[in-house]
Design a protein around this motif. Structure first.
Motif, PDB file in Angstrom:
ATOM      1  N   CYS A   1      15.406 -29.526  28.133  1.00 16.40           N
ATOM      2  CA  CYS A   1      14.697 -28.236  27.525  1.00 16.40           C
ATOM      3  C   CYS A   1      15.285 -27.026  28.276  1.00 16.40           C
ATOM      4  O   CYS A   1      15.550 -25.890  27.850  1.00 16.40           O
ATOM      5  CB  CYS A   1      13.401 -28.238  27.362  1.00 16.40           C
ATOM      6  N   ASP A   2      15.255 -27.327  29.481  1.00 14.34           N
ATOM      7  CA  ASP A   2      15.789 -26.105  30.588  1.00 14.34           C
ATOM      8  C   ASP A   2      17.427 -25.599  30.330  1.00 14.34           C
ATOM      9  O   ASP A   2      17.625 -24.538  30.399  1.00 14.34           O
ATOM     10  CB  ASP A   2      15.503 -26.608  32.153  1.00 14.34           C
ATOM     11  N   ARG A   3      18.103 -26.734  30.215  1.00 16.15           N
ATOM     12  CA  ARG A   3      19.452 -26.419  29.833  1.00 16.15           C
ATOM     13  C   ARG A   3      19.801 -25.692  28.641  1.00 16.15           C
ATOM     14  O   ARG A   3      20.468 -24.628  28.713  1.00 16.15           O
ATOM     15  CB  ARG A   3      20.316 -27.848  29.817  1.00 16.15           C
ATOM     16  N   LEU A   4      18.860 -25.952  27.430  1.00 16.76           N
ATOM     17  CA  LEU A   4      19.099 -25.173  26.502  1.00 16.76           C
ATOM     18  C   LEU A   4      18.019 -24.180  26.177  1.00 16.76           C
ATOM     19  O   LEU A   4      18.213 -23.461  25.100  1.00 16.76           O
ATOM     20  CB  LEU A   4      18.883 -26.350  25.200  1.00 16.76           C
ATOM     21  N   GLY A   5      17.218 -23.780  27.094  1.00 15.62           N
ATOM     22  CA  GLY A   5      16.237 -22.768  26.875  1.00 15.62           C
ATOM     23  C   GLY A   5      15.448 -23.045  25.998  1.00 15.62           C
ATOM     24  O   GLY A   5      14.764 -21.813  25.423  1.00 15.62           O
ATOM     25  N   GLN A   6      14.869 -24.132  25.812  1.00 14.03           N
ATOM     26  CA  GLN A   6      13.815 -24.543  24.859  1.00 14.03           C
ATOM     27  C   GLN A   6      12.383 -24.719  25.491  1.00 14.03           C
ATOM     28  O   GLN A   6      12.235 -25.235  26.616  1.00 14.03           O
ATOM     29  CB  GLN A   6      14.399 -25.696  24.093  1.00 14.03           C
ATOM     30  N   ARG A   7      11.429 -24.469  24.826  1.00 12.46           N
ATOM     31  CA  ARG A   7      10.060 -24.502  25.227  1.00 12.46           C
ATOM     32  C   ARG A   7       9.350 -25.958  24.859  1.00 12.46           C
ATOM     33  O   ARG A   7      10.129 -26.742  23.954  1.00 12.46           O
ATOM     34  CB  ARG A   7       9.003 -23.516  24.659  1.00 12.46           C
ATOM     35  N   ALA A   8       8.359 -26.412  25.505  1.00 14.31           N
ATOM     36  CA  ALA A   8       7.827 -27.644  25.260  1.00 14.31           C
ATOM     37  C   ALA A   8       6.370 -27.596  25.372  1.00 14.31           C
ATOM     38  O   ALA A   8       5.474 -26.843  25.779  1.00 14.31           O
ATOM     39  CB  ALA A   8       8.234 -28.670  26.357  1.00 14.31           C
ATOM     40  N   TYR A   9       5.664 -28.637  24.576  1.00 13.33           N
ATOM     41  CA  TYR A   9       4.227 -28.577  24.266  1.00 13.33           C
ATOM     42  C   TYR A   9       3.624 -30.214  23.999  1.00 13.33           C
ATOM     43  O   TYR A   9       4.257 -30.804  24.081  1.00 13.33           O
ATOM     44  CB  TYR A   9       3.823 -27.737  22.886  1.00 13.33           C
TER      45      TYR A   9
ATOM     46  N   ASP B   1       7.490 -22.907  29.293  1.00 18.47           N
ATOM     47  CA  ASP B   1       8.494 -21.926  29.131  1.00 18.47           C
ATOM     48  C   ASP B   1       9.605 -22.660  29.625  1.00 18.47           C
ATOM     49  O   ASP B   1       9.485 -23.379  30.923  1.00 18.47           O
ATOM     50  CB  ASP B   1       8.274 -20.516  29.288  1.00 18.47           C
ATOM     51  N   PRO B   2      11.114 -22.712  29.268  1.00 15.39           N
ATOM     52  CA  PRO B   2      12.021 -23.109  30.063  1.00 15.39           C
ATOM     53  C   PRO B   2      12.247 -22.602  31.285  1.00 15.39           C
ATOM     54  O   PRO B   2      11.790 -21.362  31.506  1.00 15.39           O
ATOM     55  CB  PRO B   2      13.168 -22.811  29.145  1.00 15.39           C
ATOM     56  N   SER B   3      12.728 -23.276  32.400  1.00 14.47           N
ATOM     57  CA  SER B   3      12.641 -22.752  33.682  1.00 14.47           C
ATOM     58  C   SER B   3      14.253 -23.287  34.165  1.00 14.47           C
ATOM     59  O   SER B   3      14.436 -24.409  34.750  1.00 14.47           O
ATOM     60  CB  SER B   3      11.811 -23.314  34.636  1.00 14.47           C
ATOM     61  N   PRO B   4      15.446 -22.431  34.033  1.00 15.76           N
ATOM     62  CA  PRO B   4      16.739 -22.818  34.259  1.00 15.76           C
ATOM     63  C   PRO B   4      16.657 -23.181  35.687  1.00 15.76           C
ATOM     64  O   PRO B   4      17.414 -23.951  36.233  1.00 15.76           O
ATOM     65  CB  PRO B   4      17.350 -21.660  33.915  1.00 15.76           C
ATOM     66  N   GLY B   5      16.035 -22.524  36.705  1.00 13.58           N
ATOM     67  CA  GLY B   5      16.134 -22.731  38.168  1.00 13.58           C
ATOM     68  C   GLY B   5      15.431 -24.098  38.557  1.00 13.58           C
ATOM     69  O   GLY B   5      15.527 -24.343  39.773  1.00 13.58           O
ATOM     70  N   ARG B   6      14.684 -24.922  37.771  1.00 11.65           N
ATOM     71  CA  ARG B   6      14.157 -26.002  38.171  1.00 11.65           C
ATOM     72  C   ARG B   6      14.859 -26.987  38.511  1.00 11.65           C
ATOM     73  O   ARG B   6      16.159 -27.363  37.940  1.00 11.65           O
ATOM     74  CB  ARG B   6      12.982 -26.502  36.938  1.00 11.65           C
TER      75      ARG B   6
END
Length: 215
Positions: free
Chosen positions: A164-172, A210-215
């Motif tokens: 999700c983070d690589r693609l900028g996608q959210r999760a629920y 929300d996506p977190s590219p820095g994680r």
């Protein structure tokens, strides 16, 4: 890690489920959810709960399997299943009206005629609270009770969230246990809503990430 926890000495990996593993996955998830408050509310008879839940999780997998990566496992190289996660990609979490009608007889077999209204109440409440924005949805995550607390479930969640983070996608997801809320918060989820079931049913907590590219 609890005193019962003993991870296999051979270690494990994460992969997509194989069709022949459906029954074993259903049995694993039934054990993992045997004390889940919502499942207990829908299936109050403890003597037959695991059997009925195994039927339910067979149905749940059937809905996921047409989707690539919909059922994922943590498993040893020898095939021992440790944990399972069901994921739905953006825009794919909700079944069509035709699909819902077609599964009613199967759900009646799982929950019984008396339990079916409660199962319908749960589904309606979850659908009403479900966010509209595109996201990956985690309806089910379960770890074999013998190894809960060893980090296997965390590895399954982390694998998808990295995607999700690589693609900028959210999760629920919805947490049906208050004790699991901090677990998901460690991955960046936050509670957005408390879902109340009718007739004194247990609460659930909607959680968004929300996506977190820095994680």
């Amino acid at each position: 890690m609890n005193p019962r926890t003993v991870l296999p000495s051979t270690g494990y990996g994460i992969r997509c489920a194989r069709p022949a593993e459906s029954g074993a996955i259903a049995a694993l998830l039934a054990r993992a959810f045997a004390d889940d408050p919502v499942m207990v509310w829908m299936v109050p008879d403890s003597s037959g709960r695991e059997r009925r839940l195994a039927r339910y999780f067979r149905l749940a997998q059937r809905r996921q399997r047409p989707r690539a990566g919909g059922v994922r496992l943590a498993a040893t190289g020898g095939g021992q299943l440790l944990a399972a996660a069901l994921w739905s990609g953006p825009g794919r979490w909700k079944a069509s009206a035709v699909q819902e009608l077609a599964t009613i007889p199967s759900y009646a077999h799982v929950f019984g005629v008396r339990g079916l209204p409660r199962a319908a109440d749960v589904q309606n409440a979850l659908h009403e609270a479900h966010p509209d924005a595109p996201h990956w949805y985690l309806p089910t995550l379960g770890t074999d009770p013998a190894i809960q607390g060893a980090g296997v479930g965390s590895a399954l969640v982390r694998e998808q969230l990295a995607h999700c983070d690589r693609l900028g996608q959210r999760a629920y997801l919805e947490s049906s246990k208050a004790s699991n809320v901090p677990f998901y918060e460690r991955f960046g989820f936050r509670v957005t809503h408390e879902i109340r079931l009718p007739d004194g049913g247990p609460p659930l907590w909607s959680m968004w990430r929300d996506p977190s590219p820095g994680r």
